[in-house]
Design an enzyme around this catalytic site. Structure first.
Site, PDB file in Angstrom:
ATOM      1  N   SER A 124       2.254 -20.432  21.918  1.00 37.31           N
ATOM      2  CA  SER A 124       2.406 -21.559  20.989  1.00 37.31           C
ATOM      3  C   SER A 124       3.637 -22.671  20.862  1.00 37.31           C
ATOM      4  O   SER A 124       4.456 -21.509  19.964  1.00 37.31           O
ATOM      5  CB  SER A 124       1.635 -21.478  19.973  1.00 37.31           C
ATOM      6  OG  SER A 124       1.855 -22.777  19.247  1.00 37.31           O
ATOM      7  N   TYR A 148       0.599 -17.655  10.989  1.00 36.07           N
ATOM      8  CA  TYR A 148      -0.330 -17.167  12.310  1.00 36.07           C
ATOM      9  C   TYR A 148       0.922 -17.075  13.460  1.00 36.07           C
ATOM     10  O   TYR A 148       0.540 -16.667  14.624  1.00 36.07           O
ATOM     11  CB  TYR A 148      -1.305 -18.565  12.492  1.00 36.07           C
ATOM     12  CG  TYR A 148      -0.849 -19.318  13.855  1.00 36.07           C
ATOM     13  CD1 TYR A 148      -2.030 -18.223  15.174  1.00 36.07           C
ATOM     14  CD2 TYR A 148      -0.225 -20.263  14.670  1.00 36.07           C
ATOM     15  CE1 TYR A 148      -2.529 -18.781  16.190  1.00 36.07           C
ATOM     16  CE2 TYR A 148      -0.765 -20.908  15.663  1.00 36.07           C
ATOM     17  CZ  TYR A 148      -2.004 -20.170  16.087  1.00 36.07           C
ATOM     18  OH  TYR A 148      -2.104 -20.480  17.649  1.00 36.07           O
ATOM     19  N   LYS A 152       2.263 -15.171  16.605  1.00 39.36           N
ATOM     20  CA  LYS A 152       2.442 -15.484  17.890  1.00 39.36           C
ATOM     21  C   LYS A 152       3.938 -14.498  18.544  1.00 39.36           C
ATOM     22  O   LYS A 152       4.230 -14.274  19.809  1.00 39.36           O
ATOM     23  CB  LYS A 152       2.323 -17.088  18.410  1.00 39.36           C
ATOM     24  CG  LYS A 152       0.605 -17.589  18.371  1.00 39.36           C
ATOM     25  CD  LYS A 152      -0.008 -17.177  19.238  1.00 39.36           C
ATOM     26  CE  LYS A 152      -1.481 -18.096  18.995  1.00 39.36           C
ATOM     27  NZ  LYS A 152      -2.196 -17.068  19.962  1.00 39.36           N
TER      28      LYS A 152
END
Ligand code: NAD
Ligand code: UDP
Length: 364
Positions: A124, A148, A152
């Site tokens: 992302s 989050y 990644k």
């Protein structure tokens, strides 16, 4: 190729399954349906022309994964399965570390044991944090601001190390910017549970009358009109990039990290106007204070993907809004039926009849 798609029942994964099938690849899905519905499966069967092999399985279940890899010879894996809500990740970081990082390690172990060494990973643009400059290139400083994003970045680092120390592995890290839109058939699309966090599904629900008003987070950013600027990318373009990346890995055996965006920054108000035009509906909105953690402006330099993969986004903002609205208006309650954990899913049933399904059946 026979490709295992983790999280293939989700928003982007389902579109990738369609893109894989369109290029003649065979698809199997594993998904624990933590954030998706089994109702997507008959629609995938319609779009791909055959029943979809799908197993309800948590990728952290090492025994179940080992059994799957032992019983089926996969050529490669596309790994979408993850939790993805930034706010929730701040409230429950350990859950995110466990699901997203331990899940990836479990998957890599199963792949390694089975001799499957080609992986496309859903990363992302969040790994760039607050970028120092736009458009953002892949060699920009990496700096995550929430758990989050951390998952990644850690996953990228893990797979990069794996490729370095076991050169038989080749992984493509695909850094998505803001995926929106839906398949033009209206059969599959984004189906968020609860109140949507992201702009486009929220706008869709306001247009449909499910929510009264969009709150525009911040009108005082140093951008074209004061609202936040992002690089929205049509999910169909994004899905196609996965097949390109997979074929690149198979052809070259070389690891890769690329941005996937259009290269064009769009403000919240620009998106609103385009959506109003596409839907013919007014979107009531009010400008409120900034959302904590948001940055003013992020958009991609997508030129590496063009050079290396020959990939470019083809669909513009109008198509994104048109297809998102088409999906929303045909499926006001999304896929409806939710599966239960532990259930083995057979996807041979006919889909619920919708206007979109009828159109596809008629060849429209
Ligand atoms: P999604 O939630 O619709 O799809 C993810 C799927 O993974 C869901 O079907 C969910 O049930 C499944 N899943 C989650 N944990 C699992 C587990 N432990 N075992 C098996 N299945 C599991 O999300 P999406 O928007 O399709 O995103 C797909 C991937 O792309 C994710 O990795 C996400 O982090 C990444 N990504 C998404 C965006 C976005 O804006 N949608 C942007 C950048 C990156
Ligand atoms: N946004 C907004 N109202 C909403 C949701 C989002 O104004 O209800 C804005 C947000 O501040 C950002 C842009 O829309 O400028 C995109 O936000 P989204 O959550 O979709 O993506 P991300 O923050 O991950 O880029």
């Amino acid at each position: 190729m026979h490709v295992l798609v983790t999280g293939g029942a989700g928003f982007i994964g389902a579109h990738a399954c369609v893109a894989l099938a369109a290029r003649g690849h065979r698809v199997s899905i594993v998904d624990n349906f933590a954030n998706s519905c089994r109702g997507v499966l008959p629609r995938l069967a319609l779009l791909t022309g055959s029943a979809v092999d799908c197993r309800c399985l948590d990728i952290r279940d090492r025994a179940a994964l080992a059994e799957l890899f032992a019983s089926t010879r996969f050529d490669a894996v596309i790994h979408f399965a993850a939790l993805k809500a930034v706010g929730e990740s701040c409230e429950r970081p350990l859950e995110y570390f466990d699901n997203n990082i331990c899940g990836t390690v479990s998957l890599l172990q199963a792949m390694s044991a089975a001799g499957v060494r080609r992986l496309v990973f859903s990363s992302s643009a969040t790994v760039y944090g607050t970028p120092e400059a736009v458009p953002v290139r892949e060699d920009a400083r990496l700096d995550v601001t929430n758990p989050y994003g951390r998952t990644k970045l850690v996953n990228e680092q893990l797979v990069d190390d794996l490729c370095r120390f076991d050169p038989a592995f080749a992984v493509a890290n695909l850094r998505y910017f803001n995926p929106v839109g839906a398949h033009p058939s209206g059969l599959i699309g984004e189906d968020p549970g609860g109140i949507p966090n992201n702009l486009m599904p929220y706008v869709c629900q306001v247009a449909a009358g499910r929510r009264a008003c969009l709150r525009v987070f911040g009108g005082d950013y140093p951008t074209i009109d004061g609202t936040g600027v992002r690089d929205y990318i049509h999910v169909v373009d994004l899905a196609r990039a996965h097949v390109d990346a997979l074929e690149y890995l198979m052809d070259t055996g070389r690891p890769l990290t690329v941005n996937l965006g259009t290269g064009r920054g769009i403000s919240v108000l620009e998106l609103l106007r385009a959506f109003e035009y596409a839907s013919g509906r007014q979107i009531p909105h009010e400008i409120v204070h900034r959302r904590p953690g948001d940055v003013a402006e992020v958009y991609a330099d997508p030129s590496l993907a063009a050079r290396v993969l020959g990939w470019k986004a083809e669909l513009g903002l109008d198509a994104m809004c048109r297809d998102a609205w088409h999906w929303q208006s045909l499926n006001p309650d999304g896929y409806l039926s939710r599966t239960r954990p532990g259930q083995r899913v057979a996807a041979s049933a006919r889909p619920p009849v919708t206007a979109g399904a009828d159109a596809v059946l008629r060849g429209g």
